[in-house]
Design a protein around this motif. Structure first.
Motif, PDB file in Angstrom:
ATOM      1  N   LEU A  51       0.702  -1.207   0.056  1.00  0.00           N
ATOM      2  CA  LEU A  51       0.085  -0.020   0.024  1.00  0.00           C
ATOM      3  C   LEU A  51       0.917   1.365   0.130  1.00  0.00           C
ATOM      4  O   LEU A  51       0.663   2.230  -0.702  1.00  0.00           O
ATOM      5  N   LEU A  85       2.140   3.034  -3.415  1.00  0.00           N
ATOM      6  CA  LEU A  85       1.141   3.613  -4.145  1.00  0.00           C
ATOM      7  C   LEU A  85       1.271   5.018  -4.131  1.00  0.00           C
ATOM      8  O   LEU A  85       1.527   5.667  -3.165  1.00  0.00           O
ATOM      9  N   THR A 113     -11.654  -1.597   6.948  1.00  0.00           N
ATOM     10  CA  THR A 113     -10.674  -0.329   6.394  1.00  0.00           C
ATOM     11  C   THR A 113     -11.381   0.849   6.997  1.00  0.00           C
ATOM     12  O   THR A 113     -10.751   1.984   7.407  1.00  0.00           O
ATOM     13  N   LEU A 157      -8.148  -3.756   0.537  1.00  0.00           N
ATOM     14  CA  LEU A 157      -8.134  -2.559  -0.337  1.00  0.00           C
ATOM     15  C   LEU A 157      -7.225  -3.062  -1.792  1.00  0.00           C
ATOM     16  O   LEU A 157      -7.755  -2.757  -2.711  1.00  0.00           O
ATOM     17  N   LEU A 158      -6.066  -3.562  -1.359  1.00  0.00           N
ATOM     18  CA  LEU A 158      -5.281  -4.081  -2.672  1.00  0.00           C
ATOM     19  C   LEU A 158      -5.840  -4.895  -3.459  1.00  0.00           C
ATOM     20  O   LEU A 158      -5.982  -4.869  -4.782  1.00  0.00           O
ATOM     21  N   LYS A 159      -6.483  -5.909  -2.897  1.00  0.00           N
ATOM     22  CA  LYS A 159      -7.466  -6.995  -3.685  1.00  0.00           C
ATOM     23  C   LYS A 159      -8.378  -6.429  -4.518  1.00  0.00           C
ATOM     24  O   LYS A 159      -8.756  -6.823  -5.647  1.00  0.00           O
ATOM     25  N   TYR A 212      -8.294  -3.172  -5.516  1.00  0.00           N
ATOM     26  CA  TYR A 212      -7.819  -2.430  -6.660  1.00  0.00           C
ATOM     27  C   TYR A 212      -7.337  -3.428  -7.642  1.00  0.00           C
ATOM     28  O   TYR A 212      -7.663  -3.173  -8.975  1.00  0.00           O
ATOM     29  N   ALA A 213      -7.102  -4.469  -7.367  1.00  0.00           N
ATOM     30  CA  ALA A 213      -6.570  -5.617  -8.373  1.00  0.00           C
ATOM     31  C   ALA A 213      -7.619  -6.092  -9.389  1.00  0.00           C
ATOM     32  O   ALA A 213      -7.485  -6.366 -10.274  1.00  0.00           O
ATOM     33  N   THR A 214      -8.823  -5.889  -8.952  1.00  0.00           N
ATOM     34  CA  THR A 214     -10.102  -6.324  -9.712  1.00  0.00           C
ATOM     35  C   THR A 214     -10.195  -5.452 -11.092  1.00  0.00           C
ATOM     36  O   THR A 214     -10.800  -5.823 -11.865  1.00  0.00           O
ATOM     37  N   GLY A 215      -9.821  -4.196 -10.749  1.00  0.00           N
ATOM     38  CA  GLY A 215      -9.811  -3.021 -11.855  1.00  0.00           C
ATOM     39  C   GLY A 215     -11.433  -2.711 -11.769  1.00  0.00           C
ATOM     40  O   GLY A 215     -11.664  -1.925 -12.645  1.00  0.00           O
ATOM     41  N   LEU A 254     -14.530   0.974  -6.916  1.00  0.00           N
ATOM     42  CA  LEU A 254     -14.691   0.681  -5.464  1.00  0.00           C
ATOM     43  C   LEU A 254     -15.887   1.377  -5.022  1.00  0.00           C
ATOM     44  O   LEU A 254     -16.331   2.334  -5.312  1.00  0.00           O
TER      45      LEU A 254
END
Length: 249
Positions: free
Chosen positions: A115, A118, A130, A197-199, A201-204, A207
């Motif tokens: 994180l 970024l 979160t 949060l990182l996972k 973000y990884a979905t694209g 949010l």
């Protein structure tokens, strides 16, 4: 019979709790080689504090091999048992300048470090964990290399302020608490929250970020559950008592 004074008993208990935190960090994969440091204030003003010694693996930390240091004594770095320079820079300065941070954990746990890499490492409120940290995370984006400069230590201490979490851009995370159990629980949930949060973000995919009002409400709703941290830490100490009882020696 040698009866331990109340002050000494308190320090011994603190030593055992801090040593336990190092062992738990290994179990959870938060350690990194023989680096990173946890500390806990002993004196009322916070300037006398315990910290792990230079380049000792977290799995080998015990209550008795923790260093007792004075944040106001720069000659500490001239002695044979001098702590790591970056540890002294961060922990020595925080304990000297920031009485809020009775306990300070600094580590490079995987999700927190990712994180921190970024351009915008803010922990967005997208779920319960979160949102737990809404309004409670400070950001330090002034990375200057290895944290061993006095001015960097001062900036870290001042930026952390009274918040429990400091995301250190391009570096890692520092977590503060009133007790070892509280700091441990902050770090535990922050690492989980950063991973979520990182996972996401990884979905694209877009949010579902909570509104500030909802995030603040959710963060406040966590407060009555603060006792969970003590219970969680007590569980880990019972587990260590069975598997690694030497942490208390």
């Amino acid at each position: 019979m040698n009866v331990m004074s109340p002050v000494a008993q308190d320090e011994q208990t603190l030593r055992a709790d801090l040593a336990a935190a190092f062992r738990i960090a290994v179990e959870l994969g938060w350690h990194e080689s023989v680096g990173n440091h946890f500390s806990a204030a002993v004196s009322a003003d916070g300037t006398q504090f315990l910290m792990n010694s230079k380049w000792r693996h977290f799995s080998e930390v015990t209550a008795s091999n923790l260093l007792l240091l004075d944040a106001n004594d720069d000659t500490v770095m001239e002695g044979p048992d001098a702590p790591d320079a970056s540890a002294w820079c961060i922990h020595g300065t925080v304990h000297r300048l920031n009485p809020y941070a009775r306990v300070l954990f600094h580590c490079h746990s995987p999700n927190a470090v990712t994180l921190a890499t970024l351009a915008d490492p803010a922990l967005l409120p997208i779920d319960l964990n979160t949102a737990r940290f809404f309004g409670k995370v400070a950001l330090d984006l002034g990375f200057g290399g290895m944290a061993d400069d006095a001015e960097e230590g001062r900036r870290i201490a001042e930026t952390l302020g009274s918040k429990p979490v400091l995301i250190m851009g391009n570096h890692g995370v520092s977590v503060a608490g009133k007790t070892v159990a509280e700091a441990f629980e902050h770090l535990y949930y922050f690492e989980k929250a950063a991973g979520t949060l990182l996972k996401a973000y990884a979905t694209g995919k877009p949010l579902a970020v909570m509104s500030d009002n909802l995030a603040a409400k959710t963060a406040a709703e966590w407060e009555p559950y603060s006792g969970m941290g003590e219970a969680h830490f007590a569980y880990w100490k019972r587990r260590l008592d069975r598997t690694q009882p030497d942490y208390k020696t």
